[in-house]
Design a protein around this motif. Structure first.
Motif, mmCIF file in Angstrom:
data_model
loop_
_atom_site.group_PDB
_atom_site.id
_atom_site.type_symbol
_atom_site.label_atom_id
_atom_site.label_comp_id
_atom_site.label_asym_id
_atom_site.label_seq_id
_atom_site.Cartn_x
_atom_site.Cartn_y
_atom_site.Cartn_z
ATOM 1 N N PRO A 184 -41.438 30.900 -49.376
ATOM 2 C CA PRO A 184 -40.776 30.187 -48.278
ATOM 3 C C PRO A 184 -41.703 29.167 -47.637
ATOM 4 C CG PRO A 184 -41.337 32.426 -47.629
ATOM 5 C CD PRO A 184 -41.601 32.338 -49.092
ATOM 6 N N ALA A 185 -41.112 28.153 -47.055
ATOM 7 C CA ALA A 185 -41.872 27.061 -46.451
ATOM 8 C C ALA A 185 -42.865 27.598 -45.430
ATOM 9 C CB ALA A 185 -40.917 26.069 -45.783
ATOM 10 N N GLY A 186 -44.093 27.092 -45.506
ATOM 11 C CA GLY A 186 -45.126 27.472 -44.564
ATOM 12 C C GLY A 186 -45.881 28.738 -44.914
ATOM 13 N N SER A 187 -45.460 29.441 -45.959
ATOM 14 C CA SER A 187 -46.123 30.684 -46.339
ATOM 15 C C SER A 187 -47.423 30.397 -47.085
ATOM 16 C CB SER A 187 -45.203 31.523 -47.223
ATOM 17 O OG SER A 187 -44.971 30.865 -48.464
ATOM 18 N N THR A 188 -48.270 31.402 -47.173
ATOM 19 C CA THR A 188 -49.513 31.266 -47.929
ATOM 20 C C THR A 188 -49.215 30.959 -49.393
ATOM 21 O OG1 THR A 188 -50.664 32.783 -46.442
ATOM 22 C CG2 THR A 188 -51.618 32.460 -48.625
ATOM 23 N N ALA A 189 -48.213 31.620 -49.963
ATOM 24 C CA ALA A 189 -47.851 31.370 -51.356
ATOM 25 C C ALA A 189 -47.410 29.923 -51.562
ATOM 26 C CB ALA A 189 -46.749 32.333 -51.784
ATOM 27 N N SER A 190 -46.642 29.411 -50.615
ATOM 28 C CA SER A 190 -46.173 28.034 -50.714
ATOM 29 C C SER A 190 -47.334 27.037 -50.640
ATOM 30 C CB SER A 190 -45.163 27.739 -49.599
ATOM 31 O OG SER A 190 -44.751 26.393 -49.626
ATOM 32 N N HIS B 131 -37.223 20.269 -54.456
ATOM 33 C CA HIS B 131 -37.883 21.038 -53.393
ATOM 34 C C HIS B 131 -38.611 22.213 -54.013
ATOM 35 C CE1 HIS B 131 -35.248 24.686 -52.960
ATOM 36 N NE2 HIS B 131 -34.334 23.892 -53.487
ATOM 37 N N TYR B 132 -39.783 22.539 -53.454
ATOM 38 C CA TYR B 132 -40.585 23.609 -54.027
ATOM 39 C C TYR B 132 -40.597 24.878 -53.183
ATOM 40 C CZ TYR B 132 -44.590 22.456 -50.925
ATOM 41 O OH TYR B 132 -45.416 22.239 -49.852
ATOM 42 N N ASP B 133 -39.975 24.857 -52.034
ATOM 43 C CA ASP B 133 -39.906 26.071 -51.226
ATOM 44 C C ASP B 133 -38.726 26.931 -51.682
ATOM 45 O OD1 ASP B 133 -38.153 23.994 -50.167
ATOM 46 O OD2 ASP B 133 -37.754 25.357 -48.496
ATOM 47 N N THR B 134 -38.758 28.200 -51.312
ATOM 48 C CA THR B 134 -37.648 29.106 -51.603
ATOM 49 C C THR B 134 -37.033 29.607 -50.303
ATOM 50 O OG1 THR B 134 -39.162 31.005 -51.748
ATOM 51 C CG2 THR B 134 -38.599 29.896 -53.802
ATOM 52 N N LYS B 135 -35.795 30.070 -50.398
ATOM 53 C CA LYS B 135 -35.111 30.639 -49.249
ATOM 54 C C LYS B 135 -35.893 31.847 -48.735
ATOM 55 C CE LYS B 135 -31.378 30.924 -46.566
ATOM 56 N NZ LYS B 135 -31.049 29.865 -45.595
ATOM 57 N N ASP B 136 -35.986 31.965 -47.423
ATOM 58 C CA ASP B 136 -36.752 33.058 -46.815
ATOM 59 C C ASP B 136 -35.901 34.322 -46.794
ATOM 60 O OD1 ASP B 136 -38.609 34.572 -45.529
ATOM 61 O OD2 ASP B 136 -38.644 33.403 -43.674
ATOM 62 N N GLY C 133 -39.711 22.666 -47.175
ATOM 63 C CA GLY C 133 -38.755 22.916 -46.100
ATOM 64 C C GLY C 133 -37.340 22.458 -46.370
ATOM 65 N N GLU C 134 -36.913 22.458 -47.623
ATOM 66 C CA GLU C 134 -35.500 22.147 -47.892
ATOM 67 C C GLU C 134 -34.603 23.253 -47.353
ATOM 68 O OE1 GLU C 134 -31.725 22.349 -50.335
ATOM 69 O OE2 GLU C 134 -33.340 23.811 -50.152
ATOM 70 N N GLU C 135 -35.024 24.483 -47.583
ATOM 71 C CA GLU C 135 -34.249 25.610 -47.079
ATOM 72 C C GLU C 135 -34.409 25.722 -45.559
ATOM 73 O OE1 GLU C 135 -32.311 27.007 -49.026
ATOM 74 O OE2 GLU C 135 -33.139 27.143 -51.047
ATOM 75 N N GLU C 136 -33.335 26.061 -44.884
ATOM 76 C CA GLU C 136 -33.414 26.190 -43.433
ATOM 77 C C GLU C 136 -34.014 27.540 -43.058
ATOM 78 O OE1 GLU C 136 -29.584 26.272 -41.499
ATOM 79 O OE2 GLU C 136 -28.628 27.032 -43.315
ATOM 80 N N PRO C 137 -34.781 27.600 -41.990
ATOM 81 C CA PRO C 137 -35.361 28.873 -41.551
ATOM 82 C C PRO C 137 -34.282 29.815 -41.023
ATOM 83 C CG PRO C 137 -35.808 27.144 -39.960
ATOM 84 C CD PRO C 137 -35.164 26.473 -41.134
ATOM 85 N N PRO C 138 -34.589 31.104 -40.928
ATOM 86 C CA PRO C 138 -33.572 32.082 -40.523
ATOM 87 C C PRO C 138 -32.917 31.786 -39.184
ATOM 88 C CG PRO C 138 -35.504 33.205 -41.415
ATOM 89 C CD PRO C 138 -35.875 31.753 -41.295
ATOM 90 N N GLU C 139 -33.651 31.168 -38.273
ATOM 91 C CA GLU C 139 -33.089 30.928 -36.942
ATOM 92 C C GLU C 139 -32.181 29.699 -36.875
ATOM 93 O OE1 GLU C 139 -37.122 28.838 -37.075
ATOM 94 O OE2 GLU C 139 -36.250 30.728 -37.801
ATOM 95 N N SER C 140 -32.105 28.912 -37.947
ATOM 96 C CA SER C 140 -31.319 27.678 -37.937
ATOM 97 C C SER C 140 -29.824 27.973 -37.947
ATOM 98 C CB SER C 140 -31.675 26.824 -39.156
ATOM 99 O OG SER C 140 -30.799 25.714 -39.270
ATOM 100 N N THR C 141 -29.063 27.128 -37.254
ATOM 101 C CA THR C 141 -27.605 27.241 -37.252
ATOM 102 C C THR C 141 -26.927 26.025 -37.863
ATOM 103 O OG1 THR C 141 -27.500 26.316 -35.010
ATOM 104 C CG2 THR C 141 -27.610 28.728 -35.212
ATOM 105 N N ASP C 142 -27.720 25.041 -38.297
ATOM 106 C CA ASP C 142 -27.168 23.826 -38.896
ATOM 107 C C ASP C 142 -28.087 23.386 -40.029
ATOM 108 O OD1 ASP C 142 -25.331 21.338 -38.769
ATOM 109 O OD2 ASP C 142 -27.351 20.489 -38.643
ATOM 110 N N PHE C 143 -27.555 23.346 -41.252
ATOM 111 C CA PHE C 143 -28.406 23.087 -42.402
ATOM 112 C C PHE C 143 -29.020 21.694 -42.374
ATOM 113 C CE2 PHE C 143 -28.969 21.653 -46.855
ATOM 114 C CZ PHE C 143 -29.986 22.520 -47.207
#
Length: 299
Positions: free
Chosen positions: A61-67, A114-119, A162-172
């Motif tokens: 997921p975006a911002g993670s150490t793996a990412s 995009h290189y991030d994955t859904k959280d 950051g293509e995928e929206e974070p869990p707190e997002s309400t609008d893609f």
């Protein structure tokens, strides 16, 4: 059509011969086997190996150490690779093949994924993230190897964070698409067209034009696919608009298309795993886009 493709008037001489890309909105061809390309310029084995490497990392997921570790490796894999800061502590990975001769000063073509994955727990994004990223990397390698003394257009390779929206997002649109929106904000005047590569790895690949993709540029892609023997993967039907990394560019008036087979049951589930990805599908998408880029870049 001509006005929106103005930066490419000297290069795009094929629109009239490409046929009509509208078609109908009916389904029915998604189960057809993916044909083998009649050319061999895109290394699908390498692309599949790259998908495997990304999946082996696990969730990214975006911002993670793996990412962030993945971004560092992707930067080294792209020509003239570098990182661009995205608000919120994220990073786009950007590469570049410059124009030469008459192409200097023209606007660039952006080839992106995009290189991030859904959280989500256990989500490794084999098709949704890794397949598109692997295809962009292999396109960059293939183009960098070509002897092209008259490159008319700069090609940029951008792997969005950051293509995928974070869990707190309400609008893609406002919560996701963070990397593509940031890249547009920083480079709007430099971009002539955008090709986004997303879900292109599933075994029964079918890529109709979704209604948010630029019609004339999609006609060019379909013509390129026919020339390399994979036209059946790009059927003459449409599907409804999909919000994706091409959307910010289209809304800004920049021609953009999205290669995405959204009829993919493992979407955003832990079942989006390596066994769902086909090297032949990667090859079909890769050869079609490569043919389009060669024609646009070399004339």
């Amino acid at each position: 059509m001509r006005s929106r493709l103005a930066p490419f008037v000297a290069v795009l001489a094929m629109v009239a011969a490409a046929g009509c890309g509208a078609g109908s909105a009916s389904a029915g061809d998604a189960a057809a086997p993916v044909p083998r390309a009649t050319v061999d310029r895109f290394d699908s084995a390498r692309a599949f190996a790259e998908v495997r490497r990304q999946v082996a990392i696990g969730p990214r997921p975006a911002g993670s150490t793996a990412s962030r570790r993945l971004a560092a490796r992707l930067r080294r894999a792209l020509p003239a690779g570098r990182l661009e800061v995205v608000p919120g502590g994220l990073r786009n990975v950007v590469g570049r093949l410059p124009a030469r001769g008459r192409g200097v000063g023209q606007k660039a073509i952006v080839v992106a994924a995009h290189y991030d994955t859904k959280d989500l727990p256990g989500f490794v994004g084999a098709n949704d993230g890794a397949a598109g990223t692997a295809t962009v990397l292999e396109l960059a390698r293939a183009l960098a190897r070509r002897p092209a003394p008259a490159d008319r257009l700069e090609i940029r390779f951008v792997l969005f964070d950051g293509e995928e929206e974070p869990p707190e997002s309400t609008d893609f649109f406002s919560g996701g698409l963070r990397g593509s929106r940031a890249y547009l904000a920083a480079h709007r005047r430099e971009i002539g067209a955008v090709i986004v590569i997303d879900f292109v790895g599933d075994e029964r690949l079918s890529l109709p034009r979704e209604d948010g993709s630029h019609r004339a540029l999609w006609i060019e892609l379909r013509a390129a696919a026919r020339r390399v023997g994979v036209g059946a993967v790009f059927p003459l039907r449409r599907r409804g608009e999909i919000l994706d990394d091409h959307t910010p560019f289209m809304r800004a008036g920049i021609p953009a298309i999205d290669l995405i087979d959204f009829d993919y049951p493992p979407w955003h589930t832990p079942a989006d795993t390596l066994d769902k990805v086909s090297a032949r599908s990667l090859d079909a998408a890769g050869e079609a886009v490569l043919e389009l880029l060669v024609r646009l870049r070399e004339g």
